[in-house]
Design a protein around this motif. Structure first.
Motif, short mmCIF file in Angstrom:
data_model
loop_
_atom_site.label_atom_id
_atom_site.label_comp_id
_atom_site.label_asym_id
_atom_site.label_seq_id
_atom_site.Cartn_x
_atom_site.Cartn_y
_atom_site.Cartn_z
N VAL A 95 -2.98 3.00 10.98
CA VAL A 95 -3.45 2.08 9.73
C VAL A 95 -4.79 1.83 9.87
CG1 VAL A 95 -3.00 0.04 8.47
CG2 VAL A 95 -1.03 1.16 9.52
N VAL A 96 -5.65 2.61 9.03
CA VAL A 96 -7.16 2.23 8.93
C VAL A 96 -7.47 1.22 7.98
CG1 VAL A 96 -9.25 3.80 8.41
CG2 VAL A 96 -7.46 4.85 9.45
N SER A 127 -5.93 -5.81 0.53
CA SER A 127 -5.68 -7.20 -0.88
C SER A 127 -4.73 -6.48 -1.76
CB SER A 127 -6.95 -7.74 -0.99
OG SER A 127 -6.61 -8.12 -2.31
N VAL A 128 -3.66 -7.29 -1.89
CA VAL A 128 -2.90 -7.03 -3.17
C VAL A 128 -3.72 -6.86 -4.49
CG1 VAL A 128 -0.85 -7.66 -4.66
CG2 VAL A 128 -0.81 -7.72 -1.90
N THR A 129 -4.67 -8.02 -4.53
CA THR A 129 -5.30 -8.10 -5.87
C THR A 129 -6.32 -6.98 -6.10
OG1 THR A 129 -6.78 -9.80 -5.13
CG2 THR A 129 -4.96 -10.39 -6.24
N ALA A 130 -6.72 -6.48 -4.92
CA ALA A 130 -7.98 -5.27 -5.07
C ALA A 130 -6.94 -4.04 -5.37
CB ALA A 130 -8.32 -5.13 -3.69
N THR A 131 -5.80 -3.99 -4.87
CA THR A 131 -4.85 -2.80 -5.25
C THR A 131 -4.85 -2.88 -6.75
OG1 THR A 131 -4.06 -2.88 -2.96
CG2 THR A 131 -2.85 -1.54 -4.71
N LEU A 132 -4.70 -3.88 -7.12
CA LEU A 132 -4.19 -4.06 -8.70
C LEU A 132 -5.54 -3.82 -9.57
CD1 LEU A 132 -2.15 -7.19 -8.98
CD2 LEU A 132 -1.33 -4.82 -9.26
N TYR A 242 -6.02 -9.80 3.33
CA TYR A 242 -5.81 -8.60 3.90
C TYR A 242 -4.52 -8.35 4.94
CZ TYR A 242 -10.50 -8.65 2.22
OH TYR A 242 -11.65 -9.14 1.42
N VAL A 243 -4.22 -9.41 5.23
CA VAL A 243 -3.16 -9.43 6.37
C VAL A 243 -1.70 -8.90 5.90
CG1 VAL A 243 -1.73 -11.10 7.87
CG2 VAL A 243 -4.29 -11.45 7.79
N ALA A 244 -1.42 -9.47 4.59
CA ALA A 244 -0.01 -9.29 4.18
C ALA A 244 0.05 -7.67 3.95
CB ALA A 244 0.37 -9.83 2.96
N GLY A 245 -0.74 -7.04 3.41
CA GLY A 245 -1.07 -5.86 3.04
C GLY A 245 -1.06 -4.90 4.24
N LEU A 266 2.18 2.34 -1.53
CA LEU A 266 3.37 1.77 -1.04
C LEU A 266 4.01 0.87 -1.90
CD1 LEU A 266 2.09 0.76 2.69
CD2 LEU A 266 3.61 3.01 1.76
N MET A 267 3.21 0.54 -3.17
CA MET A 267 3.72 -0.41 -4.35
C MET A 267 4.40 0.24 -5.57
SD MET A 267 0.29 -2.70 -4.35
CE MET A 267 0.91 -3.81 -5.67
#
Length: 268
Positions: A95-96, A127-132, A242-245, A266-267
């Motif tokens: 995981v990078v 981050s989930v919100t950055a992914t969004l 960043y931890v959860a992602g 992954l989402m």
């Protein structure tokens, strides 16, 4: 059986939040830790926690001598590709987390992952919100062809653009578009002020701002005649988002061989 994880950069900004989360997760096991400045210390005690029973190593090669399944890398850009290739050669999934790698770097990592039969998941931002931000921007690009990316970070950030901005621009460049902005090659004056042209397909201009008062922000700016849309992500001062992602990536990186880019892979 718990997933055995090695964290490279265990005492860094993200690593300090990541290690306690791994220690607290029933399905994960901290199998190794790498941090040159804390080498020889217990990984828990180095972070102000109870002893974890894992000694921090100065190099990833030392940490790979013990059995593990996944290497999570949150070191600095000059070391990331070498760590990924070494981990793959040792039979680990990777995981990078850090930014700073380009398309050629990821192509080399992908070849190594395929040859090793292992998975790599790299994201400019876990981050989930950055992914969004990326997901919504890609949707907007289907309808608005003119887009540019602006990347903001603290004055001391060593790499440009941020991983978030680079990954976003590369994804946007792959969307079929016909921008109305004049091509850079047809401009006069200081062409570099139009930003770096990032991505294959229809490159996207990326502008990096580095100055005090910013932490990490990224925005995609879309324009049509008489209207404009801005989609922006702002990060706070904590590594917690960043931890959860990252742990989601560690749990699922072994599901596919080769390289996957972005947490959005992954989402659902």
């Amino acid at each position: 059986m718990a997933i055995r994880i090695v964290v490279a950069g265990a005492t860094g900004w993200v690593g300090r939040a990541l290690v306690p989360a791994i220690l607290a997760a029933p399905d994960l096991e901290l199998a190794g830790a790498v941090a040159r400045g804390a080498a020889g210390r217990d990984a828990g005690e180095a972070l102000g926690l109870p002893a974890a029973g894992v000694t921090i190593h100065a190099t990833l090669a030392e940490a790979l001598a013990a059995p593990s399944d996944v290497v999570i890398d949150y070191t600095k850009p000059p070391y990331v590709k070498g760590h990924a290739l070494a981990a793959l050669a040792a039979g680990r999934h990777v995981v990078v987390g850090p930014s700073g790698l380009g398309a050629d770097d990821y192509a080399e990592i992908e070849q190594a992952a395929l040859a090793a039969g292992r998975g790599v998941l790299a994201a400019g931002n876990f981050s989930v919100t950055a992914t969004l931000l990326k997901r919504f921007a890609l949707e907007a690009a289907r309808y608005v062809p003119d887009v540019e990316v602006i990347d903001y970070a603290a004055a001391g950030k060593p790499d440009v653009p941020s991983g978030t901005a680079r990954e976003l621009a590369e994804a946007l460049a792959a969307v079929p578009r016909k921008p109305s902005a004049k091509p850079v090659g047809e401009l006069s004056g200081l062409r570099d002020t139009r930003g770096a042209q990032v991505g294959a397909g229809t490159p996207v201009p990326v502008h990096s701002v580095r100055m005090p008062s910013f932490i990490l922000s990224c925005e995609a700016v879309f324009g049509l005649p008489d209207e404009r849309l801005v989609i922006r992500h702002d990060a706070g001062g904590s590594a917690a988002p960043y931890v959860a992602g990252t742990l989601l990536a560690a749990r699922r990186v072994g599901e596919a061989v080769g390289l996957r880019r972005g947490l959005d892979s992954l989402m659902g």
